[in-house]
Enzyme design. Structure first.
Site, PDB file in Angstrom:
ATOM      1  N   LYS A 246      -7.850 -17.592   2.171  1.00  0.00           N
ATOM      2  CA  LYS A 246      -7.208 -18.913   2.274  1.00  0.00           C
ATOM      3  C   LYS A 246      -7.382 -19.622   0.938  1.00  0.00           C
ATOM      4  O   LYS A 246      -8.511 -19.901   0.517  1.00  0.00           O
ATOM      5  CB  LYS A 246      -7.852 -19.729   3.414  1.00  0.00           C
ATOM      6  CG  LYS A 246      -7.393 -21.190   3.467  1.00  0.00           C
ATOM      7  CD  LYS A 246      -8.005 -21.948   4.660  1.00  0.00           C
ATOM      8  CE  LYS A 246      -7.662 -23.439   4.606  1.00  0.00           C
ATOM      9  NZ  LYS A 246      -8.271 -24.221   5.706  1.00  0.00           N
ATOM     10  N   LYS A 258      -6.607 -36.565   6.769  1.00  0.00           N
ATOM     11  CA  LYS A 258      -8.055 -36.594   6.993  1.00  0.00           C
ATOM     12  C   LYS A 258      -8.594 -37.985   6.670  1.00  0.00           C
ATOM     13  O   LYS A 258      -8.110 -38.614   5.722  1.00  0.00           O
ATOM     14  CB  LYS A 258      -8.745 -35.603   6.033  1.00  0.00           C
ATOM     15  CG  LYS A 258      -8.623 -34.160   6.425  1.00  0.00           C
ATOM     16  CD  LYS A 258      -9.431 -33.285   5.461  1.00  0.00           C
ATOM     17  CE  LYS A 258      -9.198 -31.824   5.740  1.00  0.00           C
ATOM     18  NZ  LYS A 258      -9.748 -31.333   7.008  1.00  0.00           N
ATOM     19  N   ASP A 269     -11.457 -25.837  -0.203  1.00  0.00           N
ATOM     20  CA  ASP A 269     -10.634 -25.110   0.774  1.00  0.00           C
ATOM     21  C   ASP A 269      -9.969 -23.867   0.158  1.00  0.00           C
ATOM     22  O   ASP A 269      -9.243 -23.151   0.834  1.00  0.00           O
ATOM     23  CB  ASP A 269      -9.587 -26.074   1.360  1.00  0.00           C
ATOM     24  CG  ASP A 269      -9.391 -25.869   2.849  1.00  0.00           C
ATOM     25  OD1 ASP A 269     -10.239 -25.216   3.469  1.00  0.00           O
ATOM     26  OD2 ASP A 269      -8.369 -26.342   3.374  1.00  0.00           O
ATOM     27  N   ASP A 328      -3.258 -30.690   9.824  1.00  0.00           N
ATOM     28  CA  ASP A 328      -4.538 -30.371   9.187  1.00  0.00           C
ATOM     29  C   ASP A 328      -5.036 -28.977   9.597  1.00  0.00           C
ATOM     30  O   ASP A 328      -5.985 -28.458   9.023  1.00  0.00           O
ATOM     31  CB  ASP A 328      -5.575 -31.442   9.547  1.00  0.00           C
ATOM     32  CG  ASP A 328      -6.777 -31.418   8.620  1.00  0.00           C
ATOM     33  OD1 ASP A 328      -6.696 -30.751   7.571  1.00  0.00           O
ATOM     34  OD2 ASP A 328      -7.784 -32.071   8.952  1.00  0.00           O
ATOM     35  N   GLU A 330      -3.808 -26.246   8.821  1.00  0.00           N
ATOM     36  CA  GLU A 330      -2.836 -25.608   7.933  1.00  0.00           C
ATOM     37  C   GLU A 330      -3.274 -24.224   7.473  1.00  0.00           C
ATOM     38  O   GLU A 330      -2.437 -23.374   7.189  1.00  0.00           O
ATOM     39  CB  GLU A 330      -2.578 -26.504   6.704  1.00  0.00           C
ATOM     40  CG  GLU A 330      -3.587 -26.386   5.544  1.00  0.00           C
ATOM     41  CD  GLU A 330      -5.025 -26.693   5.913  1.00  0.00           C
ATOM     42  OE1 GLU A 330      -5.237 -27.445   6.877  1.00  0.00           O
ATOM     43  OE2 GLU A 330      -5.946 -26.177   5.256  1.00  0.00           O
ATOM     44  N   ARG A 332      -4.587 -21.733   9.032  1.00  0.00           N
ATOM     45  CA  ARG A 332      -4.156 -20.650   9.930  1.00  0.00           C
ATOM     46  C   ARG A 332      -2.667 -20.355   9.741  1.00  0.00           C
ATOM     47  O   ARG A 332      -2.232 -19.235   9.979  1.00  0.00           O
ATOM     48  CB  ARG A 332      -4.520 -21.009  11.380  1.00  0.00           C
ATOM     49  CG  ARG A 332      -3.838 -22.217  11.918  1.00  0.00           C
ATOM     50  CD  ARG A 332      -4.499 -22.714  13.196  1.00  0.00           C
ATOM     51  NE  ARG A 332      -5.741 -23.437  12.936  1.00  0.00           N
ATOM     52  CZ  ARG A 332      -6.540 -23.910  13.890  1.00  0.00           C
ATOM     53  NH1 ARG A 332      -6.245 -23.721  15.156  1.00  0.00           N
ATOM     54  NH2 ARG A 332      -7.644 -24.557  13.575  1.00  0.00           N
TER      55      ARG A 332
HETATM   56  N1  BES Z   1     -10.126 -27.003   5.692  1.00  0.00           N
HETATM   57  C1  BES Z   1     -10.380 -27.498   6.975  1.00  0.00           C
HETATM   58  C2  BES Z   1     -11.677 -26.995   7.595  1.00  0.00           C
HETATM   59  C3  BES Z   1     -12.976 -27.352   6.912  1.00  0.00           C
HETATM   60  C4  BES Z   1     -13.781 -28.360   7.422  1.00  0.00           C
HETATM   61  C5  BES Z   1     -13.403 -26.636   5.819  1.00  0.00           C
HETATM   62  C6  BES Z   1     -14.979 -28.634   6.805  1.00  0.00           C
HETATM   63  C7  BES Z   1     -14.614 -26.936   5.202  1.00  0.00           C
HETATM   64  C8  BES Z   1     -15.399 -27.926   5.706  1.00  0.00           C
HETATM   65  C9  BES Z   1      -9.243 -27.086   7.922  1.00  0.00           C
HETATM   66  O1  BES Z   1      -7.995 -26.943   7.341  1.00  0.00           O
HETATM   67  C10 BES Z   1      -9.127 -28.150   8.955  1.00  0.00           C
HETATM   68  O2  BES Z   1      -8.892 -29.273   8.601  1.00  0.00           O
HETATM   69  N2  BES Z   1      -9.304 -27.793  10.213  1.00  0.00           N
HETATM   70  C11 BES Z   1      -9.232 -28.725  11.275  1.00  0.00           C
HETATM   71  C12 BES Z   1      -8.549 -28.041  12.441  1.00  0.00           C
HETATM   72  C13 BES Z   1      -8.210 -28.957  13.575  1.00  0.00           C
HETATM   73  C14 BES Z   1      -7.148 -29.953  13.157  1.00  0.00           C
HETATM   74  C15 BES Z   1      -7.714 -28.132  14.734  1.00  0.00           C
HETATM   75  C16 BES Z   1     -10.662 -29.110  11.668  1.00  0.00           C
HETATM   76  O3  BES Z   1     -11.543 -28.282  11.628  1.00  0.00           O
HETATM   77  O4  BES Z   1     -10.877 -30.298  11.977  1.00  0.00           O
HETATM   78 ZN    ZN Z   2      -7.973 -26.446   5.303  1.00  0.00          ZN
HETATM   79 ZN    ZN Z   3      -6.913 -28.781   7.200  1.00  0.00          ZN
END
Ligand code: BES
Ligand code: ZN
Ligand code: ZN
Length: 484
Positions: A246, A258, A269, A328, A330, A332
């Site tokens: 990723k 966010k 990321d 967010d 994204e 996946r």
């Molecule tokens: N990049 C983030 C996940 C992340 C969180 C990486 C903390 C490193 C540290 C990912 O893209 C994300 O925002 N995921 C969301 C998914 C949710 C919206 C289903 C999350 O984990 O809140």
């Molecule tokens: Zn992310």
């Molecule tokens: Zn995200």
């Protein structure tokens, strides 16, 4: 910094400082010279003791095993670097395996001394430049010098590959754009005859119907890149291993923006992508007998009038349709298309790495990688083999109740689960939708969101990027090479 193996007893090596490991509070072993002072200083052997007058540093470790050796060497270097000395010496402390013990020594030193100081006007300069390792051994074993040299060499390669990944992740999002990542991949490939790099742009992604990947990129001013690195060994490759990373050079969350506190650190990321690049670098230097690919989806997730939206339905490369419920989630989406493309390389093993879910950090803590996949044996074997790398793994399991949660009313799958719980596993189950039947059992998903980037230092890791995933995978491949 130089790490030199000296085939001499420790006392015959002249050095500015000596480092002595105290193993399991054994305060009387043969390298210890200050037993008479320990009582007065209330030293019990479980911490560091710095004796400036006698120029000796004692480091207490619980057990002679790889990760304790890494931590000890990192601690020795960081304690002594502030002094005006040019070198220190340390004896050999062999754990279960000669090569792995020396690998750990080198890794501890090179990982522990890493610094990202590009943006500091005043860069600290240290005089400490060389570490001598004596062939005197703690428990009386005779050292196999060849194995020891190899261990130091492999350990340095693995640490350098990890530090390479750290440098990329620590670089700021303004500079490290998808185009920059692509040009860095080209520079990496140019450094090795055995590595090739192909960069694909937006037009190619359109031709390939990588609409999930493209949707994430839509409101970024920086165009996306699909990066493909290949390392090929001399002679016939024993296996084809494909890593997918990723590469979100920034994740603002998109329209599902966010909160500010969560956006901070989101330059991290791209850690999965840099891990994949680091693995290629390490594989080329270790000359592993496998064909190893890195497939990286590089883009930003930004916000603007052209953003993809919650409510959109995306037709992914594989034809599976995706309901967007949160922009967010994204990573996946990018991975779905990259995994689909990567399977056309016909991998024997397919491993993706991603800072995919905050839920993984909540569930497993900041120190541990989430290890997911359909093949229970593969996951357990992978966890076992990678233990010596020092990277911590927790195996998570799929189940049909969780699979229910990513069903969509309008499309084949939803990009978020209908429950707040089990977010790491439901994200893994989303990726599983894009794995063809023949690859189901050869696929692993590593959620590195916890350990990829630190706001507080631990072990031999500094604040910032850690290069998570590089060491575990290089150890895995190194072991596989010995077996096959
Ligand atoms: N990049 C983030 C996940 C992340 C969180 C990486 C903390 C490193 C540290 C990912 O893209 C994300 O925002 N995921 C969301 C998914 C949710 C919206 C289903 C999350 O984990 O809140
Ligand atoms: Zn992310
Ligand atoms: Zn995200």
């Amino acid at each position: 910094m130089k790490l030199t193996l000296v085939d001499k007893p420790i006392d015959e090596i002249s050095a500015d400082f000596e480092v002595i490991l105290v193993v399991d509070k054994n305060l009387e072993h043969k390298f210890i010279k200050d037993s008479d002072k320990f009582e007065l200083l209330n030293y019990k052997g479980d911490t560091n003791l710095l004796l400036l007058e006698s120029k000796r540093l004692y480091i207490g470790i619980k057990k002679l095993e790889s990760d304790q050796i890494r931590k000890a060497l990192a601690s020795a270097y960081n304690t002594l670097k502030v002094y005006n000395i040019t070198n220190f010496k340390v004896a050999s402390y062999l754990g279960e395996c000669t090569t792995k013990s020396y690998m750990a020594l080198a890794e501890g030193l090179y990982l522990g001394s890493y610094e990202f100081n590009k943006y500091k006007s005043e860069k600290k300069k240290y005089t400490l430049k060389e570490i001598f390792i004596s062939s005197s051994e703690f428990s009386g074993k005779t050292i196999n010098l060849q194995k020891a040299q190899n261990g130091l060499k492999f350990g340095k390669i693995i640490a350098d590959a990890t530090n390479y990944a750290k440098d990329g992740v620590n670089e700021i999002p303004e500079i490290y754009t998808p185009q920059k990542m692509a040009s860095e991949a080209e520079i990496l490939a140019a450094g090795y005859d055995s590595v090739e790099c192909e960069i694909y742009d937006e037009e190619f992604l359109q031709e390939q119907n990588m609409n999930a990947f493209l949707a994430v990129n839509r409101s970024s001013v920086h165009p996306p890149r699909l990066i493909h690195l290949v390392y090929k060994p001399d002679g016939e490759a024993k296996k084809r291993v494909v890593f997918v990373g990723k590469g979100l050079t920034y994740d603002s969350g998109g329209l599902s923006l966010k909160p500010s506190d969560y956006m901070l650190t989101m330059k991290c990321d791209k850690s999965g992508a840099l891990a994949a690049m680091g693995i290629i670098k390490g594989a080329a230097e270790l000359e592993l007998p496998f064909e190893i690919h890195a497939v990286i989806g590089a883009t930003e997730n930004m916000i603007g009038g052209n953003s993809y939206k919650p409510d959109d339905v995306l037709i992914s490369r594989s034809g599976v349709t995706i309901e967007v419920r949160n922009t967010d989630a994204e990573g996946r989406l990018v991975l779905a298309d990259c995994l689909s493309w990567a399977q056309e390389l016909k991998p024997d093993l397919l491993i993706d790495m991603a800072t995919l879910t905050g839920a993984c950090v909540v569930g497993l803590g900041e120190f541990t990688i989430g290890l997911l996949g359909n093949n229970e044996e593969f996951k357990l074997e992978y966890k076992k083999v990678t233990k010596a790398s020092g990277e911590l793994m927790s195996v998570l399991e799929f189940n049909d109740y969780l699979r229910e949660l990513i069903k969509s009313n309008i499309a084949d799958v939803s990009n978020t689960a209908s429950s707040r719980y089990g977010g790491t596993t439901t994200a893994g189950l989303f990726l599983d939708k894009f794995i063809k039947d023949e690859y189901k059992d050869r696929w692993l998903h590593l959620d590195i969101a916890g350990p990829a980037y630190l706001e507080k230092a631990w072990g031999y890791n500094q604040i910032g990027a850690t290069g998570a995933g590089v060491r575990a995978n290089l150890y895995y491949l190194y072991n596989l090479a010995k077996e096959s």
